[in-house]
Design a protein around this motif. Structure first.
Motif, PDB file in Angstrom:
ATOM      1  N   LEU A 109       0.784  -1.244   0.000  1.00  9.32           N
ATOM      2  CA  LEU A 109       0.000   0.000   0.000  1.00  9.32           C
ATOM      3  C   LEU A 109       0.817   1.298   0.000  1.00  9.32           C
ATOM      4  CD1 LEU A 109      -2.964  -1.213   2.234  1.00  9.32           C
ATOM      5  CD2 LEU A 109      -3.023  -0.718  -0.217  1.00  9.32           C
ATOM      6  N   GLN A 110       2.122   1.199  -0.330  1.00 11.09           N
ATOM      7  CA  GLN A 110       2.834   2.457  -0.608  1.00 11.09           C
ATOM      8  C   GLN A 110       3.904   2.241  -1.678  1.00 11.09           C
ATOM      9  OE1 GLN A 110       5.527   6.192   0.833  1.00 11.09           O
ATOM     10  NE2 GLN A 110       5.111   4.718   2.436  1.00 11.09           N
ATOM     11  N   MET A 111       3.779   2.951  -2.787  1.00 13.53           N
ATOM     12  CA  MET A 111       4.836   2.933  -3.802  1.00 13.53           C
ATOM     13  C   MET A 111       4.721   4.156  -4.702  1.00 13.53           C
ATOM     14  SD  MET A 111       3.424  -0.122  -6.188  1.00 13.53           S
ATOM     15  CE  MET A 111       3.191  -1.097  -4.697  1.00 13.53           C
ATOM     16  N   ASP A 141       1.803   8.222  -5.233  1.00 14.90           N
ATOM     17  CA  ASP A 141       2.778   9.260  -5.576  1.00 14.90           C
ATOM     18  C   ASP A 141       2.607  10.442  -4.630  1.00 14.90           C
ATOM     19  OD1 ASP A 141       4.539   8.492  -7.813  1.00 14.90           O
ATOM     20  OD2 ASP A 141       2.625   7.931  -8.720  1.00 14.90           O
ATOM     21  N   HIS A 142       3.656  11.277  -4.574  1.00  8.68           N
ATOM     22  CA  HIS A 142       3.624  12.416  -3.658  1.00  8.68           C
ATOM     23  C   HIS A 142       2.613  13.467  -4.115  1.00  8.68           C
ATOM     24  CE1 HIS A 142       6.991  11.175  -1.204  1.00  8.68           C
ATOM     25  NE2 HIS A 142       7.646  10.840  -2.296  1.00  8.68           N
ATOM     26  N   SER A 143       2.061  14.186  -3.152  1.00  8.32           N
ATOM     27  CA  SER A 143       1.112  15.253  -3.465  1.00  8.32           C
ATOM     28  C   SER A 143       1.865  16.571  -3.700  1.00  8.32           C
ATOM     29  CB  SER A 143       0.099  15.392  -2.330  1.00  8.32           C
ATOM     30  OG  SER A 143       0.760  15.747  -1.130  1.00  8.32           O
ATOM     31  N   ILE A 180      -2.623   8.121  -2.861  1.00 12.45           N
ATOM     32  CA  ILE A 180      -1.661   9.232  -2.867  1.00 12.45           C
ATOM     33  C   ILE A 180      -0.939   9.218  -1.536  1.00 12.45           C
ATOM     34  CG2 ILE A 180      -3.162  11.007  -1.828  1.00 12.45           C
ATOM     35  CD1 ILE A 180      -2.077  12.919  -4.102  1.00 12.45           C
ATOM     36  N   GLU A 181       0.277   9.730  -1.507  1.00 15.76           N
ATOM     37  CA  GLU A 181       0.918  10.006  -0.223  1.00 15.76           C
ATOM     38  C   GLU A 181       0.730  11.492   0.024  1.00 15.76           C
ATOM     39  OE1 GLU A 181       5.133   9.208   0.251  1.00 15.76           O
ATOM     40  OE2 GLU A 181       4.987   9.439   2.430  1.00 15.76           O
ATOM     41  N   LEU A 182      -0.317  11.788   0.764  1.00 14.94           N
ATOM     42  CA  LEU A 182      -0.688  13.180   1.035  1.00 14.94           C
ATOM     43  C   LEU A 182       0.329  13.799   1.984  1.00 14.94           C
ATOM     44  CD1 LEU A 182      -3.009  15.326   0.672  1.00 14.94           C
ATOM     45  CD2 LEU A 182      -3.935  14.447   2.838  1.00 14.94           C
ATOM     46  N   GLY A 205      -1.411   9.451   4.514  1.00 14.14           N
ATOM     47  CA  GLY A 205      -0.908  10.795   4.818  1.00 14.14           C
ATOM     48  C   GLY A 205       0.391  10.692   5.589  1.00 14.14           C
ATOM     49  N   SER A 206       1.395  11.533   5.225  1.00 18.20           N
ATOM     50  CA  SER A 206       2.696  11.457   5.911  1.00 18.20           C
ATOM     51  C   SER A 206       3.273  12.843   6.164  1.00 18.20           C
ATOM     52  CB  SER A 206       3.729  10.688   5.083  1.00 18.20           C
ATOM     53  OG  SER A 206       3.219   9.519   4.529  1.00 18.20           O
ATOM     54  N   PHE A 207       4.081  12.909   7.212  1.00 20.63           N
ATOM     55  CA  PHE A 207       4.844  14.129   7.496  1.00 20.63           C
ATOM     56  C   PHE A 207       6.191  14.063   6.782  1.00 20.63           C
ATOM     57  CE2 PHE A 207       2.419  13.577  11.550  1.00 20.63           C
ATOM     58  CZ  PHE A 207       1.643  14.716  11.433  1.00 20.63           C
ATOM     59  N   HIS A 208       6.589  15.176   6.149  1.00 17.98           N
ATOM     60  CA  HIS A 208       7.921  15.250   5.544  1.00 17.98           C
ATOM     61  C   HIS A 208       8.664  16.498   5.982  1.00 17.98           C
ATOM     62  CE1 HIS A 208       5.725  12.634   2.605  1.00 17.98           C
ATOM     63  NE2 HIS A 208       6.799  11.920   2.799  1.00 17.98           N
ATOM     64  N   SER A 209       8.138  17.212   6.964  1.00 15.43           N
ATOM     65  CA  SER A 209       8.828  18.440   7.384  1.00 15.43           C
ATOM     66  C   SER A 209       8.823  18.577   8.903  1.00 15.43           C
ATOM     67  CB  SER A 209       8.154  19.663   6.744  1.00 15.43           C
ATOM     68  OG  SER A 209       6.786  19.704   7.121  1.00 15.43           O
ATOM     69  N   GLY A 234       1.380   7.373   7.264  1.00 13.49           N
ATOM     70  CA  GLY A 234       2.606   6.802   6.693  1.00 13.49           C
ATOM     71  C   GLY A 234       3.837   7.079   7.530  1.00 13.49           C
ATOM     72  N   HIS A 235       4.839   6.218   7.404  1.00 10.06           N
ATOM     73  CA  HIS A 235       6.111   6.293   8.174  1.00 10.06           C
ATOM     74  C   HIS A 235       6.020   7.231   9.381  1.00 10.06           C
ATOM     75  CE1 HIS A 235       7.105   9.924   5.785  1.00 10.06           C
ATOM     76  NE2 HIS A 235       7.041   9.198   4.684  1.00 10.06           N
ATOM     77  N   PRO A 236       5.270   6.812  10.411  1.00  7.06           N
ATOM     78  CA  PRO A 236       4.916   7.726  11.499  1.00  7.06           C
ATOM     79  C   PRO A 236       6.089   8.440  12.191  1.00  7.06           C
ATOM     80  CG  PRO A 236       3.572   5.758  11.647  1.00  7.06           C
ATOM     81  CD  PRO A 236       4.585   5.504  10.565  1.00  7.06           C
ATOM     82  N   ASP A 272      15.971   1.684   4.955  1.00  7.62           N
ATOM     83  CA  ASP A 272      16.473   2.803   5.748  1.00  7.62           C
ATOM     84  C   ASP A 272      15.449   3.374   6.707  1.00  7.62           C
ATOM     85  OD1 ASP A 272      18.803   2.761   4.450  1.00  7.62           O
ATOM     86  OD2 ASP A 272      18.568   4.661   3.391  1.00  7.62           O
ATOM     87  N   ARG A 273      14.182   3.038   6.494  1.00  2.85           N
ATOM     88  CA  ARG A 273      13.118   3.598   7.332  1.00  2.85           C
ATOM     89  C   ARG A 273      12.653   2.576   8.370  1.00  2.85           C
ATOM     90  NH1 ARG A 273      10.638   8.508   6.127  1.00  2.85           N
ATOM     91  NH2 ARG A 273      11.069   9.415   4.084  1.00  2.85           N
ATOM     92  N   GLN A 274      12.047   1.483   7.916  1.00  2.92           N
ATOM     93  CA  GLN A 274      11.501   0.464   8.828  1.00  2.92           C
ATOM     94  C   GLN A 274      10.770   1.177   9.971  1.00  2.92           C
ATOM     95  OE1 GLN A 274      13.815  -3.071   9.502  1.00  2.92           O
ATOM     96  NE2 GLN A 274      15.236  -2.581   7.878  1.00  2.92           N
TER      97      GLN A 274
HETATM   98 ZN   LIG Z   1       7.014   9.733   2.545  1.00  2.00          ZN
END
Ligand SMILES: [Zn+2]
Length: 347
Positions: A109-111, A141-143, A180-182, A205-209, A234-236, A272-274
């Motif tokens: 469920l994520q690619m 895909d990224h938003s 989508i990866e929001l 939905g994921s945090f990137h910042s 996503g990747h909490p 690298d994440r896990q």
């Molecule tokens: Zn991400």
């Protein structure tokens, strides 16, 4: 036996005691150790050269052979920034002991694809997923807010949806899910029109910042989970191996909130994440929270990373009925619909 994750740590420690170009060679080998498909010990038993493994040249081979001749007295203990990562070869050994576990897997469920920062086309990802006998995959895909990763806007997402439908019509095996990866801001808000998101099969939905702050981020997670547009977080933690520790939170509270809203938290299986990792997964299990597995693949071959997530979930004893990728497609869709309905009521 020294396992591949032990070698990763020995190599990472060696990097810290070296200088010059060796630092990079050791660091690279440490990261690669998580991807080596077989145990170093197996190659040695079979008299095969270690250079079959990624990032191992003659110099690193010599160093590894010295560790094998004279095994470290105690298991290397990684610092927090490298702790609780599983190596692919170790994951495979673990999964082989319980073959029924991974048979329950229906999809990933994520690619990412060429629509944002991935290298594969939708058709290539579908092909790779069919080869793994998947019933479905989520195209995430990224938003648009994540410009650095080629994030896409509502119009591009609409064009992607048309291509997904074309690919799905041509195939009778794996179904591509519109997803989508929001990109979420630290207040838990997304960057896309909710009406567009409501048309997708599922939203991650994921945090990137703002991922390096040290103080407690529980509020950020609670806000993200309450965001009615997402079903999976996503990747909490936002951690990266040997680079970033990730965020701090009152995790039992975060997982309890997710369970209350019936939302899922992700195991991002990228080596690298896990993320979630084993210790947090145990806390999620205690709260009865649903778990989603996503490889975060950016190339079609990376779908194999799913084994890292399957191994982590198995080790954490997550019940099979809590893993949303173990659901047949119609049940997965019913779950998304239910979560959305509940979100509408509370809006
Ligand atoms: Zn991400």
């Amino acid at each position: 036996m020294v396992s591949n994750s032990d070698f990763a740590e020995l190599l990472a420690q060696e990097a810290e005691s070296e200088s010059g170009i060796l630092v990079r060679a050791y660091r690279r080998a440490a990261r690669s150790a998580f991807l080596w498909p077989e145990e170093v010990a197996t190659l040695i038993e079979q008299n095969r050269p270690l250079s079959e493994l990624r990032s191992i040249g003659p110099f690193i081979t010599k160093r590894i052979l010295r560790w094998i001749d004279k095994a470290p007295k105690t298991k290397p203990r990684p610092p927090a920034i490298r702790r609780d990562f599983i190596a692919l070869a170790d994951a495979r050994v673990l999964l082989a002991k319980d073959p029924d576990w991974q048979k329950q897997l229906r999809g990933d469920l994520q690619m990412h694809t060429r629509w944002s920062d991935g290298s594969g086309t939708l058709a290539e990802m579908a092909e790779a997923a069919s080869a793994r006998n998947y019933e479905y995959i989520g195209i995430t895909d990224h938003s648009k807010g994540l410009k650095i990763a080629g994030g896409i806007d509502e119009r591009a997402l609409g064009r992607q949806a048309a291509e997904i439908e074309r690919v799905n019509r041509r195939r009778d095996s794996t179904t591509l899910l519109k997803s989508i990866e929001l990109n979420l801001n630290p207040r838990g808000e997304g960057d896309m029109d909710p009406k567009t998101l409501a048309k997708l099969d599922v939203v991650l939905g994921s945090f990137h910042s703002v991922l390096r702050v040290k103080h407690d981020q529980t509020q950020r997670y609670v806000a993200a989970l309450r965001n009615p547009d997402i079903q999976i977080l996503g990747h909490p933690r936002g951690r990266i191996y040997n680079y970033r520790l990730g965020l701090k939170a009152d995790w039992p509270r975060v997982f309890a909130q997710a369970a209350m809203l019936d939302k899922a938290v992700e195991i991002d299986c990228y080596p690298d994440r896990q993320d979630l990792n084993l210790s947090l997964l145990k806390l999620a299990r205690a709260e009865g929270t649903r778990v989603s597995l996503g490889t975060d693949a950016h190339h079609s071959w990376q779908l194999e990373f799913i084994e890292l997530g399957l191994a982590a979930a198995l080790k954490a004893k997550i019940p099979a009925d809590r893993i949303i990728n173990f659901l047949p497609l119609d049940e997965l869709q019913r779950w998304v619909a239910k979560v959305r309905k509940r979100g509408k009521r509370s809006r």
